[in-house]
Design an enzyme around this catalytic site. Structure first.
Site, mmCIF file in Angstrom:
data_model
loop_
_atom_site.group_PDB
_atom_site.id
_atom_site.type_symbol
_atom_site.label_atom_id
_atom_site.label_comp_id
_atom_site.label_asym_id
_atom_site.label_seq_id
_atom_site.Cartn_x
_atom_site.Cartn_y
_atom_site.Cartn_z
ATOM 1 N N GLU A 111 42.742 47.191 16.840
ATOM 2 C CA GLU A 111 41.945 46.539 17.880
ATOM 3 C C GLU A 111 40.553 47.172 17.919
ATOM 4 O O GLU A 111 40.333 48.157 18.631
ATOM 5 C CB GLU A 111 42.608 46.733 19.247
ATOM 6 C CG GLU A 111 43.939 46.056 19.392
ATOM 7 C CD GLU A 111 44.148 45.592 20.819
ATOM 8 O OE1 GLU A 111 44.280 44.380 21.021
ATOM 9 O OE2 GLU A 111 44.142 46.437 21.735
ATOM 10 N N HIS A 158 46.288 51.892 24.346
ATOM 11 C CA HIS A 158 45.274 50.832 24.404
ATOM 12 C C HIS A 158 43.903 51.458 24.692
ATOM 13 O O HIS A 158 43.800 52.424 25.450
ATOM 14 C CB HIS A 158 45.632 49.816 25.499
ATOM 15 C CG HIS A 158 44.766 48.595 25.422
ATOM 16 N ND1 HIS A 158 43.514 48.567 25.955
ATOM 17 C CD2 HIS A 158 44.970 47.391 24.838
ATOM 18 C CE1 HIS A 158 42.970 47.381 25.707
ATOM 19 N NE2 HIS A 158 43.840 46.648 25.041
ATOM 20 N N GLY A 177 37.596 41.839 24.488
ATOM 21 C CA GLY A 177 37.029 41.217 25.684
ATOM 22 C C GLY A 177 35.559 40.851 25.566
ATOM 23 O O GLY A 177 34.908 40.546 26.556
ATOM 24 N N ASN A 203 48.820 40.557 26.277
ATOM 25 C CA ASN A 203 48.522 41.708 27.124
ATOM 26 C C ASN A 203 47.790 41.180 28.353
ATOM 27 O O ASN A 203 46.604 40.897 28.293
ATOM 28 C CB ASN A 203 47.647 42.701 26.340
ATOM 29 C CG ASN A 203 47.220 43.885 27.198
ATOM 30 O OD1 ASN A 203 47.712 44.062 28.307
ATOM 31 N ND2 ASN A 203 46.297 44.687 26.677
ATOM 32 N N TRP A 204 48.536 41.012 29.429
ATOM 33 C CA TRP A 204 47.934 40.438 30.643
ATOM 34 C C TRP A 204 46.996 41.421 31.341
ATOM 35 O O TRP A 204 46.266 41.034 32.253
ATOM 36 C CB TRP A 204 49.042 40.020 31.624
ATOM 37 C CG TRP A 204 49.713 38.715 31.295
ATOM 38 C CD1 TRP A 204 49.497 37.921 30.198
ATOM 39 C CD2 TRP A 204 50.708 38.042 32.091
ATOM 40 N NE1 TRP A 204 50.299 36.806 30.255
ATOM 41 C CE2 TRP A 204 51.047 36.846 31.399
ATOM 42 C CE3 TRP A 204 51.342 38.316 33.291
ATOM 43 C CZ2 TRP A 204 51.987 35.938 31.894
ATOM 44 C CZ3 TRP A 204 52.292 37.406 33.782
ATOM 45 C CH2 TRP A 204 52.600 36.245 33.088
ATOM 46 N N LYS A 205 47.048 42.677 30.956
ATOM 47 C CA LYS A 205 46.239 43.722 31.604
ATOM 48 C C LYS A 205 46.513 43.692 33.113
ATOM 49 O O LYS A 205 47.643 43.462 33.514
ATOM 50 C CB LYS A 205 44.763 43.554 31.255
ATOM 51 C CG LYS A 205 44.565 43.438 29.738
ATOM 52 C CD LYS A 205 43.158 43.554 29.274
ATOM 53 C CE LYS A 205 43.116 43.442 27.755
ATOM 54 N NZ LYS A 205 41.815 43.627 27.174
ATOM 55 N N GLU A 222 41.548 50.661 26.547
ATOM 56 C CA GLU A 222 41.148 50.741 27.965
ATOM 57 C C GLU A 222 41.764 51.959 28.637
ATOM 58 O O GLU A 222 41.169 52.555 29.534
ATOM 59 C CB GLU A 222 41.522 49.438 28.684
ATOM 60 C CG GLU A 222 40.525 48.325 28.356
ATOM 61 C CD GLU A 222 41.114 46.927 28.369
ATOM 62 O OE1 GLU A 222 42.200 46.720 28.920
ATOM 63 O OE2 GLU A 222 40.464 46.027 27.787
ATOM 64 N N SER A 228 39.442 39.633 21.085
ATOM 65 C CA SER A 228 38.833 38.302 21.182
ATOM 66 C C SER A 228 39.555 37.239 20.333
ATOM 67 O O SER A 228 38.915 36.361 19.745
ATOM 68 C CB SER A 228 37.348 38.357 20.822
ATOM 69 O OG SER A 228 36.635 39.077 21.797
HETATM 70 P P1 PGA Z 1 41.003 40.423 24.348
HETATM 71 O O1 PGA Z 1 41.862 41.755 24.553
HETATM 72 O O2 PGA Z 1 41.878 39.452 23.609
HETATM 73 O O3 PGA Z 1 40.638 39.964 25.710
HETATM 74 O O4 PGA Z 1 39.809 40.814 23.521
HETATM 75 C C1 PGA Z 1 42.725 42.222 23.574
HETATM 76 C C2 PGA Z 1 43.359 43.513 24.013
HETATM 77 O O5 PGA Z 1 42.724 44.262 24.766
HETATM 78 O O6 PGA Z 1 44.498 43.813 23.661
#
Ligand code: PGA
Length: 245
Positions: free
Chosen positions: A170, A96, A176, A10-12, A98, A207
């Site tokens: 998640e 997600h 993150g 997931n490059w966001k 976010e 993470s």
């Molecule tokens: P992260 O993000 O690996 O940076 O914790 C995972 C995600 O948001 O899917």
């Protein structure tokens, strides 16, 4: 998903330029070309999708980080599952944390998106997870149960088992933060979700790095959703190779 493990990047909202995106993509592609039993999927920002798709040779599959619930129409700024399908994206991340947090996506919206993704023959990755506060106050199982039953509303059990749905656990406190979920916590969440959903592949995200990647497979997950570490080609390839052993 066959017998393969599944690893999604997931490059966001990264990287900032097309040049960097192309570079990262080709480094990963080169790094995983001989890996056999891991399905690798990159979910870049929408704008990079058609370009990466052109330079792809199926060693890596492509996915999107979100989509709208209608196929076309007056929905400014949105991207439809039909458009993604036409670009040969195979997977779509839905719900997600976010998006739930910054864009106020509710379970109801997530449910609509998920159904639209399925209708278009794409594979949705439904993200669920609790906050640190919810975990501390013993609400984890309730939160997961509600997110699943609301996110999957109107999808019958039979349909669920024959569909392309994948669920990603998640924990929000692990995303993150560098505070990864330990193997025991991951196993408990995995067992709990499996009790509610039989025969639906489960991924872990939060993470993940090359040191802990295998722990989640040992905890019962079929694969990983990787954020930060997927932006470092070497580290991401290492994660994939660790799973391939
Ligand atoms: P992260 O993000 O690996 O940076 O914790 C995972 C995600 O948001 O899917």
């Amino acid at each position: 998903m066959n017998r393969k493990h599944l690893v999604l990047a997931n490059w966001k909202m990264n990287p900032a330029t097309l040049t960097e995106a192309k570079r990262l993509f080709s480094l990963v592609k080169r790094g995983v070309k001989d890996v056999k039993n891991v399905e690798v999927v990159i979910c870049p920002p929408y704008v990079y999708l058609p370009i990466l798709q052109r330079s792809n040779d199926l060693a890596i599959k492509l996915g999107a980080q979100d989509c709208f619930w209608e196929e076309e129409g007056a929905f400014t700024g949105e991207v439809s599952p039909l458009m993604l399908k036409n670009l040969k994206a195979e997977y779509v991340i839905i719900g997600h944390s976010e998006r739930r947090r910054y864009l106020n996506e509710t379970d109801k919206i997530i449910n609509k998106k998920l159904k639209a993704v399925l209708k278009n023959g794409l594979k949705p990755i439904l993200c669920i997870g609790e906050t640190a506060k919810e975990r501390k106050s013993g609400k984890t199982e309730n939160i997961l149960k509600n997110q699943l039953s609301n996110g999957l509303r109107d999808i019958s059990n039979i349909k669920l088992q024959n569909s392309n749905i994948i669920v990603a656990y998640e924990p929000i406190w692990a995303i993150g933060t560098g505070i990864a979920c330990n193997e025991k916590e991951a196993r408990l969440a995995n067992l709990f979700i499996k009790k509610l959903l039989k025969n639906v592949p489960l991924l872990y995200g939060g993470s993940v790095d090359s040191k802990n990647a295998k722990d989640y497979i040992n905890a019962g997950f079929q694969g990983l959703l990787v954020g930060g570490a997927s932006l470092k080609a070497k580290e991401f390839v290492k994660i994939i190779k660790n799973l391939a052993i």
